[in-house]
Design an enzyme around this catalytic site. Structure first.
Site, PDB file in Angstrom:
ATOM      1  N   ASP A  27      15.762 -12.815  55.894  1.00 52.58           N
ATOM      2  CA  ASP A  27      17.217 -12.765  56.099  1.00 52.58           C
ATOM      3  C   ASP A  27      17.580 -12.373  57.523  1.00 52.58           C
ATOM      4  O   ASP A  27      18.632 -12.735  58.029  1.00 52.58           O
ATOM      5  CB  ASP A  27      17.872 -11.800  55.106  1.00 52.58           C
ATOM      6  CG  ASP A  27      18.201 -12.537  53.830  1.00 52.58           C
ATOM      7  OD1 ASP A  27      17.256 -12.900  53.114  1.00 52.58           O
ATOM      8  OD2 ASP A  27      19.398 -12.786  53.575  1.00 52.58           O
TER       9      ASP A  27
ATOM     10  N   ARG B  92      23.625 -18.640  47.991  1.00 48.84           N
ATOM     11  CA  ARG B  92      22.812 -17.509  48.456  1.00 48.84           C
ATOM     12  C   ARG B  92      21.611 -18.059  49.209  1.00 48.84           C
ATOM     13  O   ARG B  92      21.377 -19.261  49.214  1.00 48.84           O
ATOM     14  CB  ARG B  92      22.409 -16.564  47.311  1.00 48.84           C
ATOM     15  CG  ARG B  92      22.138 -17.139  45.967  1.00 48.84           C
ATOM     16  CD  ARG B  92      20.814 -17.792  45.714  1.00 48.84           C
ATOM     17  NE  ARG B  92      19.688 -17.202  46.383  1.00 48.84           N
ATOM     18  CZ  ARG B  92      18.654 -17.882  46.807  1.00 48.84           C
ATOM     19  NH1 ARG B  92      18.589 -19.210  46.658  1.00 48.84           N
ATOM     20  NH2 ARG B  92      17.637 -17.302  47.389  1.00 48.84           N
TER      21      ARG B  92
HETATM   22  O1  MRU Z   1      19.899 -12.269  47.835  1.00 43.68           O
HETATM   23  P1  MRU Z   1      19.479 -13.668  48.179  1.00 43.68           P
HETATM   24  O2  MRU Z   1      19.138 -14.515  47.006  1.00 43.68           O
HETATM   25  O3  MRU Z   1      20.489 -14.332  49.100  1.00 43.68           O
HETATM   26  O4  MRU Z   1      18.157 -13.441  49.017  1.00 43.68           O
HETATM   27  C1  MRU Z   1      17.474 -14.550  49.515  1.00 43.68           C
HETATM   28  C2  MRU Z   1      16.219 -14.200  50.199  1.00 43.68           C
HETATM   29  O5  MRU Z   1      15.803 -13.069  50.261  1.00 43.68           O
HETATM   30  C3  MRU Z   1      15.518 -15.335  50.886  1.00 43.68           C
HETATM   31  O6  MRU Z   1      14.142 -15.130  50.895  1.00 43.68           O
HETATM   32  C4  MRU Z   1      16.014 -15.402  52.339  1.00 43.68           C
HETATM   33  O7  MRU Z   1      17.414 -15.473  52.380  1.00 43.68           O
HETATM   34  C5  MRU Z   1      15.449 -16.552  53.059  1.00 43.68           C
HETATM   35  S1  MRU Z   1      16.049 -18.051  52.407  1.00 43.68           S
HETATM   36  C6  MRU Z   1      15.426 -19.353  53.232  1.00 43.68           C
END
Ligand code: MRU
Length: 359
Positions: free
Chosen positions: A248, A57
């Protein structure tokens, strides 16, 4: 771990995802912090399941895994012609695209692989398979390199002795290695600054409590875990010097989607006169989307809200709303830290400038 490299000190990073002799491995993040376990992903279905269930993730790590999934599909294909190989790859892409909709990096990773495929048209199938594998290897290296450069740019924004608040996990574990928001922290520490991190626990998946604290403690960077509802109080007490999170997907105007709760932090930071920074590679920027309103927001299962570690904490039958991300408006973001530099408003201009540089 901080190690001596020549005259400098630098962190030796774990790789969250890696190729080992053409086999693809990831750290199984749902098992952290209890166990550090690498698992091999042998098929595109296993890659898709790992992304969907968040074994891997964080936007850049998802992008790297998505590209690896395409490479796995290519090297396992029994195609004899370019058209047959393209059919197999298109089928793999369809499966991977359906996993998590918000992270721009997932689509960036897939598009890089499709571009490599198209550029190889006419070559023998075995050669195309090798090129696709090579592209996936390259993407992994490029991610670490981008994080290091982002860290160097961002470290200048962190005062010596600063307390940084972060949300979710935008560290080495969310990338191939080193991290975006935590990469900036690491670079500041490597530059000799003293930095303390407050990590939001990040309900419902607890990436802050489980992952951010784990990787910072492993590196010996001081970190304090707080519940998500404590940020305002800490800011009011003057305990936070800046907020840094990842993203994201960033729209052309600078609106940034990140883990649910990031928007609240941005509002709070602005109310207290504290700078709110987003650290993200250019692969997270999606200039095809004008504003945050166009960013698709993933909604995840009710069970993430009603259960913790398999134990029910809410009544059976309760209505649940569980968006995984929210959008922070550009006007609340003091700077976007990228591998091309620290971008400032107006983001329409600075993002377009940086996008031109990466091509
Ligand atoms: O749901 P996740 O754990 O994949 O969400 C991750 C995040 O929100 C991070 O802050 C984002 O992906 C940036 S990671 C460098």
């Amino acid at each position: 771990m901080l190690a001596k490299i020549g005259a400098c000190e630098a962190f030796i990073m774990l790789r969250t995802v890696e190729w080992r002799e053409n086999k693809f491995f990831i750290i199984e993040q749902n098992r952290l912090p209890a166990a550090l376990v690498y698992i091999e992903l042998r098929s595109v279905e296993e890659v898709a399941e790992a992304i969907q269930s968040m074994k891997v993730r964080g936007a850049p790590a998802i992008g790297a895994a998505a590209a690896a999934g395409v490479a796995i599909a290519a090297i396992h294909s029994s195609a004899q012609t370019y058209d047959e190989l393209q059919r197999d790859i298109d089928a793999a892409v369809k499966i991977i695209r359906a996993t998590r909709p918000t992270a721009a990096n997932l689509f960036h990773g897939i598009n890089r692989m499709l571009a490599a495929l198209r550029a190889s048209a006419g070559a023998p199938v075995s050669e195309i398979q090798a090129r696709l594998l090579r592209t996936s290897y390259d993407l992994l290296e490029e991610d670490v390199e981008a994080n290091r450069r982002m860290g160097c740019h961002g470290a200048a924004l962190i005062p010596d002795g600063a307390s940084v608040l972060t949300h979710c996990n935008a560290g080495g574990l969310a990338t191939v290695g080193y991290g975006t928001a935590l990469g900036v922290v690491r670079a500041a520490v490597e530059a000799g600054k003293r930095v303390h991190v407050y990590a939001d626990e990040t309900r419902p998946r607890l990436q802050g409590a489980r992952l951010t604290t784990w990787e910072l403690m492993r590196d010996g960077i001081p970190v304090t875990l707080i519940a998500d509802n404590m940020a305002a109080s800490l800011m009011r007490q003057g305990k936070i010097d800046c907020v840094i999170t990842g993203a994201d997907r960033i729209a052309a105007n600078g609106d940034a989607a990140n883990k649910i709760g990031t928007y609240s932090l941005a509002v709070l930071a602005n109310a207290h006169g504290i700078p709110m920074y987003i650290a993200a590679p250019m692969s997270t920027v999606d200039l095809s989307i004008e504003t945050g309103a166009g960013i698709p927001i993933e909604e995840r299962s009710d069970k993430e809200m009603t259960h913790i570690e398999g134990v029910r904490i809410a009544p059976e039958g309760v209505n649940v709303y569980n968006p995984a991300f929210d959008v922070t408006p550009a006007r609340l973001i003091a700077a976007i830290i990228t591998e091309e530099g620290v971008l400032r408003p107006p983001y329409e201009e600075s993002l377009a400038w940086a996008a031109k540089r990466v091509g």
